[in-house]
Design an enzyme around this catalytic site. Sequence first.
Site, PDB file in Angstrom:
ATOM      1  N   ALA A 297      39.704   8.540  17.759  1.00  0.00           N
ATOM      2  CA  ALA A 297      40.933   8.093  17.103  1.00  0.00           C
ATOM      3  C   ALA A 297      40.641   7.280  15.856  1.00  0.00           C
ATOM      4  CB  ALA A 297      41.780   7.268  18.075  1.00  0.00           C
TER       5      ALA A 297
ATOM      6  N   TYR B 159      23.745  -3.575  11.462  1.00  0.00           N
ATOM      7  CA  TYR B 159      24.302  -2.235  11.691  1.00  0.00           C
ATOM      8  C   TYR B 159      23.214  -1.178  11.655  1.00  0.00           C
ATOM      9  CZ  TYR B 159      26.839   2.090  10.676  1.00  0.00           C
ATOM     10  OH  TYR B 159      27.296   3.383  10.689  1.00  0.00           O
TER      11      TYR B 159
END
Length: 345
Positions: free
Chosen positions: A10, A179
């Site tokens: 999503a 990250y």
Amino acid sequence: MTHILVTGGAGFIGTHVTTALLAAGHDVSVLDCGHPYAHAEPPGVPDGVRLHRADLRDRTAAGEALRGVDAVVHQAALVGLGSGPGDLPEYVGCNDLGTAVLLAAMSEAGVRRLVLASSMVVYGEGRYLCARHGPVRPAPREPGDLAAGRFEPGCPHCASPLTAGLVDEETPVDPRSVYAATKVAQEHLASAWQRESGAAVAALRYHNVYGPGMPRDTPYSGVAAIFRSALEAGRAPQVFEDGGQTRDFVHVGDVAAANVAALGVGRGFHPYNIASGRPTTVGEMAGLLADAFGGPRPRVTGRFRLGDVRHVVAAPDRAAAELGFRAGISPADGLREFACAPLRA
């Protein structure tokens, strides 16, 4: 018909991947927790797609989502540089623990096909050549050099100027942010799982993805969205360093197509650069957006972030040869479209 589970389906990229899989004739379900760093509103999916609203770190929920699934396209992750060191536990938890739980649940469910959303950040700085020493890996740039406007990395042996080249999939990984470290860990976990299970894994090293539905300006957004949000607010895009940083901006529609193609890889662990093959500087990208939007010209600030690297440009040949994938949207065309495309709240 193949049943595909899309984790993070999503989100920005996940939504486009889900739509592309449906168009290719697959049955698709989505697992998405609606993490507040990625979603200002509850996640939604296209009609006919089942949504498992759950945290991937919940092993029971992951197992339930994998029932009847033939393959997993793993998009779920926190992205960007974040707000600072305080985000570190959440990055590692979502990206690495979440991947470990998913892989364990896939083993229990007998699912042996994975497409992993990796990133070009695993490379750190790109490939460089020194006229005297040949191929070299420059050290992380020093804060003092950056503050003085010395943005280009020098040869680690003689400090001479370097020539940037293309990174291919054999380039050693060298993560230079939290990250990036989590994406390297995801690849290592998937590779170890593949060897133990005899599975098929495609690790898609996305370069700078942009396109419709990109999240607005947050610490977890890409630079294209940050510039686009500034223009929408009537502000000049703030370009860090001198704007000469080189990147490969790849349209999210091409990224979605690469995911569909990657479902066909054979057994083994297969990394692929997913890129346009058309390098663009950050300054040029900001100028393209400003021209297309009709907003203020970008302002070069000289500011910098220590987690950023100078030049990372991909060699896209392996994806073309093995997946039959080549990006179809040039940065010039895609960025002009993106300048007026809707953003995600």
